[in-house]
Enzyme design. Structure first.
Site, PDB file in Angstrom:
ATOM      1  N   HIS A   4      34.572  33.448  20.644  1.00 38.42           N
ATOM      2  CA  HIS A   4      33.210  33.465  20.126  1.00 38.42           C
ATOM      3  C   HIS A   4      33.095  34.272  18.835  1.00 38.42           C
ATOM      4  O   HIS A   4      32.114  34.129  18.115  1.00 38.42           O
ATOM      5  CB  HIS A   4      32.274  34.049  21.187  1.00 38.42           C
ATOM      6  CG  HIS A   4      30.828  33.768  20.931  1.00 38.42           C
ATOM      7  ND1 HIS A   4      30.283  32.501  21.004  1.00 38.42           N
ATOM      8  CD2 HIS A   4      29.797  34.591  20.579  1.00 38.42           C
ATOM      9  CE1 HIS A   4      28.991  32.552  20.714  1.00 38.42           C
ATOM     10  NE2 HIS A   4      28.669  33.794  20.456  1.00 38.42           N
TER      11      HIS A   4
ATOM     12  N   SER B 183      26.368  30.872  17.266  1.00 39.02           N
ATOM     13  CA  SER B 183      25.746  31.414  18.463  1.00 39.02           C
ATOM     14  C   SER B 183      24.230  31.188  18.378  1.00 39.02           C
ATOM     15  O   SER B 183      23.806  30.049  18.194  1.00 39.02           O
ATOM     16  CB  SER B 183      26.119  32.892  18.614  1.00 39.02           C
ATOM     17  OG  SER B 183      25.851  33.359  19.908  1.00 39.02           O
ATOM     18  N   TRP B 184      23.406  32.234  18.480  1.00 41.85           N
ATOM     19  CA  TRP B 184      21.964  32.040  18.296  1.00 41.85           C
ATOM     20  C   TRP B 184      21.676  31.417  16.928  1.00 41.85           C
ATOM     21  O   TRP B 184      20.748  30.625  16.766  1.00 41.85           O
ATOM     22  CB  TRP B 184      21.218  33.364  18.437  1.00 41.85           C
ATOM     23  CG  TRP B 184      19.861  33.349  17.791  1.00 41.85           C
ATOM     24  CD1 TRP B 184      19.489  34.023  16.659  1.00 41.85           C
ATOM     25  CD2 TRP B 184      18.697  32.604  18.198  1.00 41.85           C
ATOM     26  NE1 TRP B 184      18.166  33.746  16.337  1.00 41.85           N
ATOM     27  CE2 TRP B 184      17.660  32.882  17.278  1.00 41.85           C
ATOM     28  CE3 TRP B 184      18.436  31.726  19.253  1.00 41.85           C
ATOM     29  CZ2 TRP B 184      16.391  32.323  17.376  1.00 41.85           C
ATOM     30  CZ3 TRP B 184      17.177  31.165  19.355  1.00 41.85           C
ATOM     31  CH2 TRP B 184      16.168  31.466  18.430  1.00 41.85           C
TER      32      TRP B 184
ATOM     33  N   GLY C 259      22.554  36.636  17.667  1.00 44.81           N
ATOM     34  CA  GLY C 259      21.737  37.570  18.430  1.00 44.81           C
ATOM     35  C   GLY C 259      21.050  36.852  19.587  1.00 44.81           C
ATOM     36  O   GLY C 259      21.704  36.453  20.539  1.00 44.81           O
TER      37      GLY C 259
ATOM     38  N   ASP D  20      36.267  30.530  23.861  1.00 40.78           N
ATOM     39  CA  ASP D  20      34.912  31.082  23.851  1.00 40.78           C
ATOM     40  C   ASP D  20      34.417  31.234  25.289  1.00 40.78           C
ATOM     41  O   ASP D  20      34.156  30.245  25.977  1.00 40.78           O
ATOM     42  CB  ASP D  20      33.967  30.160  23.074  1.00 40.78           C
ATOM     43  CG  ASP D  20      32.629  30.805  22.758  1.00 40.78           C
ATOM     44  OD1 ASP D  20      32.220  31.709  23.512  1.00 40.78           O
ATOM     45  OD2 ASP D  20      31.990  30.416  21.763  1.00 40.78           O
TER      46      ASP D  20
END
Length: 316
Positions: free
Chosen positions: A291, A111-112, A44, A263
Site C-alpha cells: 500500500h 488510497s482515500w 487519509g 497490499d
C-alpha cells in the site's frame, strides 16, 4: 521521446486559498511550469501532503499541483471537522483549478485519494485529461471493516493489541471512531497511537512498534486521525454503492488502476470491482509492492502510467 529541462525539486509557487466556510487550503506547484498539469490527491482522509510526494512524479514533464485537503496538514484550521465532507473537497478542487488557471489536468490519487479522484473526475470530467489511481479504496463498508477487523487474519497478535485499546462489543471500527472523536484528548491519543501501529504493521507485513510521539507530532496526529474518524463515521459521505454511480459517470475518460500485490490495507477485490465497472480502464498489478506509494516498484509503475497518459495522442 522529447527531452525536458531539469526541474527544481522545490515548489515554484505556493500559497493559501480561501475556499469559504472559514477554511483555507495550502497548495503548491512544482515541476515544469510548461508541462502537463497533474493534480495529486493525498490519502487519509486527513493525511496531508509531504515533500516526498513530489518524488512520485517526473518533475521534468509535469506541472504538479499538490494541496492539503480541508483540515489537513498546512490547511487551516487544522483538524477542523466543520463543513468538511467529500462534496466540499470536490468543490475545493474546482476552486483550486480556477485559481491556478488550469484548463484540464491529469488526476492522480492513492488510497482515500483514489476515492476522491473518482468522485471529482465523475463530477467534472470536462476538467480531466485522465486518472491514474493507486491502492484502490472504494469507501465501502466492507473496505472499512476489512481494515479494522478482516485483516486480523494477517497479523492476529498485532490486531489483538489494537482491539484491546477499545474494549467492548460491537464493531471495532465504531469503537475506535467513537474514542478518537471523543472529548478526552489523552484517551483519543492513546487509541490513535494503536491505530498508527496497526496501520504500520499491515504496511510492513509484520508487527510494528508502538509509535513514540513528541508533543507537536502528537497534536498533529490527533488532528489527522480525528479528520479520518469523522469521514469513517459518515461512510466518507458517500451513499452505499455510490462508487458504481461515479464510475458510470466517467464515460470514456482514460483510467489506469495500480494495485500492489502485497497490499494488506486495501484488498485487491476493490481494484477488480472498479476495473469491472470501467471496461475501458487498465488494471496493473504491481509486483513487490504493497500500500505504500514509496515502494520502488509502485513509484516506477506510477511514473510509467503518468508518462503513458502524457504520451497518448490528444492529451495536450
Amino acid at each position: 521521446m522529447a527531452t525536458h529541462p531539469t526541474a527544481p525539486p522545490h515548489p515554484w509557487n505556493d500559497g493559501l486559498l480561501d475556499v469559504g466556510d472559514d477554511h483555507t487550503l495550502w497548495f503548491e506547484q512544482c515541476g515544469n511550469p510548461a508541462g502537463m498539469p497533474l493534480l495529486f490527491l493525498h490519502g487519509g482522509p486527513g493525511s496531508g501532503c509531504s515533500p516526498r510526494h513530489r518524488d512520485l512524479f517526473d518533475l521534468t514533464r509535469f506541472r504538479v499541483v499538490l494541496f492539503d485537503q480541508r483540515g489537513c496538514g498546512r490547511s487551516t484550521p487544522r483538524g477542523s471537522l466543520a463543513a468538511n465532507t467529500t462534496d466540499h473537497l470536490v468543490a475545493d478542487i474546482e476552486r483550486l483549478r480556477a485559481h491556478l488557471g488550469v484548463e484540464r489536468w491529469l488526476v492522480s490519487g492513492g488510497s482515500w485519494g483514489s476515492t476522491l479522484a473518482l468522485a471529482y473526475c465523475a463530477r467534472h470530467p470536462e476538467a480531466c485529461l485522465g486518472a491514474v489511481l493507486r491502492g484502490i479504496f472504494l469507501a465501502r463498508r466492507e473496505d472499512i471493516a476489512w481494515f479494522f477487523e478482516g485483516a486480523a487474519t494477517q497479523l492476529p497478535a498485532a490486531h489483538a493489541e489494537f482491539a484491546a485499546c477499545v474494549p467492548g462489543g460491537g464493531r471495532l471500527a465504531e469503537r475506535v471512531v467513537e474514542a478518537v472523536l471523543g472529548a478526552d484528548d489523552a484517551r483519543a491519543l492513546a487509541v490513535v497511537r494503536r491505530w498508527m501501529q496497526w496501520e504500520e504493521s499491515l504496511t510492513l507485513g509484520r508487527p510494528a512498534a508502538l509509535p513514540q510521539l513528541d508533543a507537536e507530532t502528537a497534536a498533529r496526529m490527533l488532528d489527522k486521525y480525528r479528520v479520518q474518524a469523522h469521514y469513517l463515521h459518515h461512510d466518507c459521505f458517500l451513499p452505499e454503492g455510490e462508487w458504481r454511480r461515479l464510475a458510470a459517470s466517467l464515460g470514456d475518460l482514460p483510467v489506469v488502476l495500480l494495485h500492489g500485490r502485497q497490499d494488506a490495507i486495501c484488498r485487491p477485490e476493490g481494484a477488480l470491482a472498479l476495473h469491472a465497472a470501467l471496461p475501458g480502464s487498465r488494471l496493473q498489478w504491481v509486483e513487490n509492492a504493497g500500500h505504500n506509494p514509496f515502494d520502488p516498484a509502485m513509484m516506477a509503475a506510477l511514473r510509467a502510467a503518468c508518462a503513458e497518459m502524457a504520451d497518448a495522442p490528444g492529451r495536450t
